[in-house]
Design an enzyme around this catalytic site. Structure first.
Site, PDB file in Angstrom:
ATOM      1  N   GLY A 172       0.640   1.083  -4.337  1.00 48.94           N
ATOM      2  CA  GLY A 172       0.526   2.439  -3.797  1.00 48.94           C
ATOM      3  C   GLY A 172      -0.352   2.500  -2.576  1.00 48.94           C
ATOM      4  O   GLY A 172      -1.095   1.572  -2.268  1.00 48.94           O
ATOM      5  N   GLU A 202       0.358  -1.561 -12.696  1.00 46.38           N
ATOM      6  CA  GLU A 202      -0.411  -2.800 -12.805  1.00 46.38           C
ATOM      7  C   GLU A 202      -1.876  -2.565 -12.460  1.00 46.38           C
ATOM      8  O   GLU A 202      -2.190  -1.851 -11.512  1.00 46.38           O
ATOM      9  CB  GLU A 202       0.107  -3.813 -11.785  1.00 46.38           C
ATOM     10  CG  GLU A 202       1.468  -4.348 -12.084  1.00 46.38           C
ATOM     11  CD  GLU A 202       1.892  -5.390 -11.049  1.00 46.38           C
ATOM     12  OE1 GLU A 202       3.052  -5.774 -11.075  1.00 46.38           O
ATOM     13  OE2 GLU A 202       1.056  -5.800 -10.209  1.00 46.38           O
ATOM     14  N   CYS A 223       5.756  -6.873   1.119  1.00 48.52           N
ATOM     15  CA  CYS A 223       5.066  -6.479  -0.114  1.00 48.52           C
ATOM     16  C   CYS A 223       6.041  -6.291  -1.273  1.00 48.52           C
ATOM     17  O   CYS A 223       7.120  -5.732  -1.108  1.00 48.52           O
ATOM     18  CB  CYS A 223       4.308  -5.181   0.146  1.00 48.52           C
ATOM     19  SG  CYS A 223       3.381  -4.600  -1.271  1.00 48.52           S
ATOM     20  N   CYS A 278       5.647   2.548  -4.244  1.00 53.63           N
ATOM     21  CA  CYS A 278       5.015   2.843  -2.955  1.00 53.63           C
ATOM     22  C   CYS A 278       6.099   3.129  -1.926  1.00 53.63           C
ATOM     23  O   CYS A 278       7.169   2.536  -1.965  1.00 53.63           O
ATOM     24  CB  CYS A 278       4.181   1.636  -2.510  1.00 53.63           C
ATOM     25  SG  CYS A 278       3.279   1.915  -0.969  1.00 53.63           S
ATOM     26  N   CYS A 325       6.134  -1.658   3.572  1.00 54.95           N
ATOM     27  CA  CYS A 325       5.716  -2.902   4.236  1.00 54.95           C
ATOM     28  C   CYS A 325       6.675  -4.015   3.818  1.00 54.95           C
ATOM     29  O   CYS A 325       6.939  -4.199   2.630  1.00 54.95           O
ATOM     30  CB  CYS A 325       4.276  -3.257   3.860  1.00 54.95           C
ATOM     31  SG  CYS A 325       3.097  -2.001   4.370  1.00 54.95           S
ATOM     32  N   CYS A 356      -8.836  -4.308  -9.621  1.00 56.64           N
ATOM     33  CA  CYS A 356      -7.926  -3.888  -8.551  1.00 56.64           C
ATOM     34  C   CYS A 356      -6.989  -2.847  -9.151  1.00 56.64           C
ATOM     35  O   CYS A 356      -6.186  -3.164 -10.024  1.00 56.64           O
ATOM     36  CB  CYS A 356      -7.164  -5.104  -8.030  1.00 56.64           C
ATOM     37  SG  CYS A 356      -5.985  -4.686  -6.742  1.00 56.64           S
ATOM     38  N   CYS A 408       0.745  -7.870  -5.447  1.00 53.34           N
ATOM     39  CA  CYS A 408       0.834  -6.498  -5.959  1.00 53.34           C
ATOM     40  C   CYS A 408       2.274  -6.166  -6.304  1.00 53.34           C
ATOM     41  O   CYS A 408       3.168  -6.350  -5.504  1.00 53.34           O
ATOM     42  CB  CYS A 408       0.375  -5.476  -4.919  1.00 53.34           C
ATOM     43  SG  CYS A 408      -0.586  -6.145  -3.604  1.00 53.34           S
TER      44      CYS A 408
HETATM   45  N1  SAH Z   1      -1.410   0.520   0.566  1.00 57.22           N
HETATM   46  C1  SAH Z   1      -2.722  -0.037   0.654  1.00 57.22           C
HETATM   47  C2  SAH Z   1      -3.236  -0.691  -0.601  1.00 57.22           C
HETATM   48  C3  SAH Z   1      -2.291  -1.534  -1.389  1.00 57.22           C
HETATM   49  S1  SAH Z   1      -1.814  -3.095  -0.681  1.00 57.22           S
HETATM   50  C4  SAH Z   1      -2.786  -0.979   1.842  1.00 57.22           C
HETATM   51  O1  SAH Z   1      -1.778  -1.190   2.487  1.00 57.22           O
HETATM   52  O2  SAH Z   1      -3.871  -1.474   2.146  1.00 57.22           O
HETATM   53  C5  SAH Z   1      -3.276  -4.054  -0.808  1.00 57.22           C
HETATM   54  C6  SAH Z   1      -3.296  -5.270   0.088  1.00 57.22           C
HETATM   55  O3  SAH Z   1      -2.425  -6.288  -0.412  1.00 57.22           O
HETATM   56  C7  SAH Z   1      -2.833  -4.957   1.483  1.00 57.22           C
HETATM   57  O4  SAH Z   1      -3.658  -5.568   2.439  1.00 57.22           O
HETATM   58  C8  SAH Z   1      -1.450  -5.564   1.485  1.00 57.22           C
HETATM   59  O5  SAH Z   1      -1.012  -5.784   2.784  1.00 57.22           O
HETATM   60  C9  SAH Z   1      -1.668  -6.808   0.663  1.00 57.22           C
HETATM   61  N2  SAH Z   1      -0.433  -7.442   0.178  1.00 57.22           N
HETATM   62  C10 SAH Z   1       0.758  -6.882  -0.048  1.00 57.22           C
HETATM   63  N3  SAH Z   1       1.655  -7.805  -0.436  1.00 57.22           N
HETATM   64  C11 SAH Z   1       1.019  -8.974  -0.470  1.00 57.22           C
HETATM   65  C12 SAH Z   1       1.415 -10.303  -0.781  1.00 57.22           C
HETATM   66  N4  SAH Z   1       2.660 -10.594  -1.151  1.00 57.22           N
HETATM   67  N5  SAH Z   1       0.483 -11.276  -0.698  1.00 57.22           N
HETATM   68  C13 SAH Z   1      -0.795 -10.986  -0.347  1.00 57.22           C
HETATM   69  N6  SAH Z   1      -1.229  -9.763  -0.042  1.00 57.22           N
HETATM   70  C14 SAH Z   1      -0.331  -8.754  -0.091  1.00 57.22           C
END
Ligand code: SAH
Length: 345
Positions: A160, A90, A117, A110, A114, A103, A334
């Site tokens: 990622g 994406e 996510c 990944c 988390c 973005c 994401c």
């Molecule tokens: N791995 C990297 C970059 C990808 S995630 C990182 O962790 O920063 C990019 C951002 O999107 C991160 O701050 C992540 O916590 C956030 N994110 C992930 N899932 C999300 C969601 N469902 N809603 C809003 N932000 C989210």
């Protein structure tokens, strides 16, 4: 086969010199690829036929297949690209009043796990190559070319963990940033990490001017352990040590991203922890409204709760901004579009 988009400017120069050719050809080739944005080697009209033949022998000329596109009412466009091996990634184009922002993803899936996510729903299949990272930006710029517009900002915040694909991400950004490449200024490029402390230290030593963003989401080890497994490897103290090292070498303000999750990390105790953690630091907090993911148990905060937490941080003297939700009507979180597509297949 290596694609022509995998080569940094220096690597291309080196390739040419090894062939006994003049290094300035690299500038010409880069201009064709990234300024004129051609679709085949043959279009390089000031490059000799023999060099074009050499290039064709050594490199492929890859382009992405657009598998799907979702357009949001707010102008956000989410592209689902199919790579050569059939995997999907994406890339999101966002419109702000200051310009267009891309973005981009750094990996297919990944492994950071988390809990909140959508990207982590699908484990990492592989890292993206340099060319695949560059092509995301080039594809979005090509989309904007139709209306004579230009990409202004790049955020490596898609699917990622960029620091888990460190070399390729940094090489790709050097192409995107190169004056002969896409020429997007370093200060218009941001990398977001979940907190790989050793890589933050390595990044500090690069002395590049890209912005560094850290996904924090909690300044309490217990809660952060629960939300982000990476915290068990590098806890808040180790993370801050690495960030202090970064700040000692780079005079750049740090961004801390903080997702707001209902009844989880938005109490006054959470604000206290955050104020304590960031006390005296050259940093600001970007509050992010949570995009709900069907498969996960978390919920977004109401607008009132979001603003209340914003006020709590302000009162504690922290620099804080509130990110506006983008593309909520198009699975903006994401990895959501990709996860959906793969499930449907
Ligand atoms: N791995 C990297 C970059 C990808 S995630 C990182 O962790 O920063 C990019 C951002 O999107 C991160 O701050 C992540 O916590 C956030 N994110 C992930 N899932 C999300 C969601 N469902 N809603 C809003 N932000 C989210």
């Amino acid at each position: 086969m290596t694609t022509i988009y995998d080569l940094t400017f220096n690597e291309l120069e080196e390739y040419l010199v090894n062939k006994g050719l003049k290094p300035f050809r690299a500038k010409q080739i880069f201009k064709w690829l990234y300024e004129k944005r051609i679709h085949s080697f043959e279009e390089m009209s000031d490059i000799s036929k023999s060099l074009i033949d050499e290039l064709k022998k050594d490199f492929s000329f890859e382009e992405f297949k657009e598998k799907r596109r979702q357009v949001s009412k707010d102008g956000t466009i989410k592209f689902l690209f199919e790579l050569n091996d059939g995997t999907l990634i994406e890339t999101v184009l966002m419109v702000f009043d200051y310009g267009y922002s891309a973005c981009i993803s750094s990996q297919v899936g990944c492994n950071m796990g988390c809990k909140f996510c959508a990207s982590g729903l699908l484990k990492k299949q592989r890292d993206l190559s340099v060319g695949e990272i560059v092509l995301q930006v080039l594809s979005l710029q090509r989309h904007l070319d139709k209306t004579n517009e230009r990409l202004d900002n790049i955020v490596v915040m898609g699917t990622g963990e960029p620091f888990d694909n460190y070399d390729n991400v940094l090489k790709a950004l050097s192409i995107i940033n190169s004056p002969y490449g896409l020429e997007i200024g370093a200060r218009h490029i941001s990398i977001s990490t979940c907190g790989l402390a050793p890589k933050i230290r390595q990044f500090a030593n690069e002395k590049v001017q890209y912005n560094l963003a850290i996904s924090l989401h909690s300044a309490n080890n217990e809660l952060r352990n629960e939300l982000m497994p990476i915290n068990k490897a590098y806890n808040l103290e180790e993370l801050m040590d690495a960030l202090e090292y970064y700040s000692s070498l780079n005079n750049r303000r740090l961004t801390f991203e903080y997702l707001l999750i209902k009844d989880l990390n938005n109490s006054s105790k959470d604000a206290d922890d955050l104020a304590h953690y960031l006390k005296g630091k050259n940093a600001y907090i970007n509050l992010i409204p949570y995009n709900e993911v069907k498969e996960n148990p978390y919920h977004s905060t109401s607008d009132e709760e979001t603003l209340a937490f914003y006020d709590m941080l302000k009162k504690r003297g922290l620099a804080v901004t509130l990110r506006v939700k983008r593309g909520v009507d198009i699975d903006a979180a994401c990895g959501q579009l990709r996860a959906k597509e793969i499930k449907n297949d």
